[in-house]
Design a protein around this motif. Structure first.
Motif, PDB file in Angstrom:
ATOM      1  N   PRO A   1      41.655  41.965  33.600  1.00  0.00           N
ATOM      2  CA  PRO A   1      41.424  43.374  33.910  1.00  0.00           C
ATOM      3  C   PRO A   1      39.981  43.811  33.648  1.00  0.00           C
ATOM      4  O   PRO A   1      39.412  44.578  34.431  1.00  0.00           O
ATOM      5  N   ALA A   2      39.392  43.316  32.553  1.00  0.00           N
ATOM      6  CA  ALA A   2      37.998  43.679  32.256  1.00  0.00           C
ATOM      7  C   ALA A   2      37.063  43.177  33.347  1.00  0.00           C
ATOM      8  O   ALA A   2      36.134  43.897  33.774  1.00  0.00           O
ATOM      9  N   LEU A   3      37.305  41.972  33.821  1.00  0.00           N
ATOM     10  CA  LEU A   3      36.488  41.400  34.893  1.00  0.00           C
ATOM     11  C   LEU A   3      36.655  42.201  36.184  1.00  0.00           C
ATOM     12  O   LEU A   3      35.676  42.490  36.895  1.00  0.00           O
ATOM     13  N   LEU A   4      37.893  42.580  36.489  1.00  0.00           N
ATOM     14  CA  LEU A   4      38.159  43.346  37.704  1.00  0.00           C
ATOM     15  C   LEU A   4      37.549  44.743  37.638  1.00  0.00           C
ATOM     16  O   LEU A   4      37.035  45.252  38.650  1.00  0.00           O
ATOM     17  N   ILE A   5      37.579  45.363  36.467  1.00  0.00           N
ATOM     18  CA  ILE A   5      36.984  46.692  36.300  1.00  0.00           C
ATOM     19  C   ILE A   5      35.486  46.626  36.577  1.00  0.00           C
ATOM     20  O   ILE A   5      34.922  47.476  37.290  1.00  0.00           O
ATOM     21  N   CYS A   6      34.825  45.634  36.019  1.00  0.00           N
ATOM     22  CA  CYS A   6      33.382  45.471  36.258  1.00  0.00           C
ATOM     23  C   CYS A   6      33.102  45.218  37.735  1.00  0.00           C
ATOM     24  O   CYS A   6      32.153  45.773  38.300  1.00  0.00           O
ATOM     25  N   TRP A   7      33.931  44.397  38.358  1.00  0.00           N
ATOM     26  CA  TRP A   7      33.763  44.103  39.793  1.00  0.00           C
ATOM     27  C   TRP A   7      33.922  45.360  40.631  1.00  0.00           C
ATOM     28  O   TRP A   7      33.133  45.611  41.546  1.00  0.00           O
ATOM     29  N   ALA A   8      34.929  46.168  40.332  1.00  0.00           N
ATOM     30  CA  ALA A   8      35.167  47.391  41.098  1.00  0.00           C
ATOM     31  C   ALA A   8      34.025  48.383  40.924  1.00  0.00           C
ATOM     32  O   ALA A   8      33.607  49.041  41.894  1.00  0.00           O
ATOM     33  N   LEU A   9      33.496  48.500  39.710  1.00  0.00           N
ATOM     34  CA  LEU A   9      32.371  49.404  39.476  1.00  0.00           C
ATOM     35  C   LEU A   9      31.142  48.947  40.253  1.00  0.00           C
ATOM     36  O   LEU A   9      30.469  49.757  40.909  1.00  0.00           O
ATOM     37  N   LEU A  10      30.863  47.651  40.194  1.00  0.00           N
ATOM     38  CA  LEU A  10      29.699  47.113  40.894  1.00  0.00           C
ATOM     39  C   LEU A  10      29.878  47.165  42.403  1.00  0.00           C
ATOM     40  O   LEU A  10      28.896  47.267  43.150  1.00  0.00           O
ATOM     41  N   MET A  11      31.133  47.092  42.873  1.00  0.00           N
ATOM     42  CA  MET A  11      31.388  47.199  44.306  1.00  0.00           C
ATOM     43  C   MET A  11      30.916  48.552  44.833  1.00  0.00           C
ATOM     44  O   MET A  11      30.212  48.630  45.852  1.00  0.00           O
ATOM     45  N   GLY A  12      31.291  49.626  44.144  1.00  0.00           N
ATOM     46  CA  GLY A  12      30.839  50.943  44.558  1.00  0.00           C
ATOM     47  C   GLY A  12      29.331  51.066  44.502  1.00  0.00           C
ATOM     48  O   GLY A  12      28.708  51.658  45.384  1.00  0.00           O
ATOM     49  N   LEU A  13      28.732  50.484  43.464  1.00  0.00           N
ATOM     50  CA  LEU A  13      27.280  50.530  43.330  1.00  0.00           C
ATOM     51  C   LEU A  13      26.597  49.780  44.465  1.00  0.00           C
ATOM     52  O   LEU A  13      25.587  50.230  45.014  1.00  0.00           O
TER      53      LEU A  13
END
Length: 255
Positions: free
Chosen positions: A194-206
């Motif tokens: 989940p921590a990895l996915l959260i970072c991925w989702a945040l960076l996706m928007g960025l």
């Protein structure tokens, strides 16, 4: 059905974390495009990150999450996670397409090209997507590197993604995949995925903002929609799965 309080609280905190960056940028009215040199190594990193949520590679991302989760979750929870997440992703894609037609907002890179007098926005969006791609193929080679250096890969990405800006399909996709799958992973005390996915989702928007594909309001609203859609999907999907569970168990037994 009663849900554990800890996963729900953790998901709510993660959702607020995902909202924080686009909310800050929206509040400051601070666009990220054209801040980045689009012919740099950094731009290539953001390009490949955004590709992980683009068709057809987004399917590979989903399958990878499912495959890793298979070794983490009990079979019943894994099947339920796949069912709810898949349902959420289908719904988010349908919602994204409908909202783009309703709001018809131009993308940042299209507005930039218009300001540089390379094309007319109204004319661009009055033609079909294939004609838009041909027009961009003619226009982009004429953009001076002094005005904006753009790598060949990002030029091709612009030529493929010629639709409207609002909302961000990549962001809704990433947030929905992250929230739905993380709910089940957190219930079984898995934290690293989940921590990895959260970072991925945040960076996706960025990445979508840095590459000129979306405005901060697009990413902010898409993160809101992805969280709401995930919550509804988890609730409705879990209840629906109970009726389909005998069929899933039978299919797995035969397999």
């Amino acid at each position: 059905m009663k849900y554990a309080a800890v996963p729900l609280t953790s998901l709510a905190i993660c959702w607020l974390f995902l909202l924080s960056l686009p909310l800050a940028l929206f509040s400051l009215s601070e666009p990220l495009f054209p801040w980045l040199n689009l012919d740099s190594a950094a731009a290539q990193f953001w390009y490949w990150l955004t590709v992980s949520g683009s068709a057809p590679w987004g399917v590979s991302t989903v399958l990878l999450v499912f495959a890793i989760s298979f070794f983490i979750l009990p079979r019943g929870s894994w099947l339920k996670m796949m069912f709810c997440t898949s349902l959420g992703l289908v719904l988010c894609l349908l919602l994204n397409e409908q909202l783009k037609l309703v709001f018809a907002e131009s993308r940042p890179y299209i507005e930039w090209l218009s300001h540089q007098q390379h094309l007319d926005i109204k004319e661009f969006y009055s033609i079909d997507k294939y004609a838009r791609r041909e027009l961009l193929a003619q226009v982009l080679p004429g953009v001076s590197p002094l005005d904006m250096p753009i790598s060949a890969q990002i030029q091709r990405h612009w030529q493929i993604e010629t639709g409207f800006s609002f909302p961000s399909g990549h962001t809704i996709f990433a947030v929905t995949l992250t929230m739905c799958s993380s709910f089940f992973l957190l219930r079984h005390n898995n934290l690293w995925l989940p921590a990895l996915l959260i970072c991925w989702a945040l960076l996706m928007g960025l990445s979508r903002m840095l590459l000129g594909m979306h405005w901060s309001v697009d990413v902010l609203t898409s993160t809101l929609l992805g969280g709401i859609l995930s919550a509804l999907t988890i609730y409705v999907g879990s209840h629906s799965y109970r009726r389909l569970e005998p069929w899933f168990n039978g299919a797995m037994s035969k397999g």
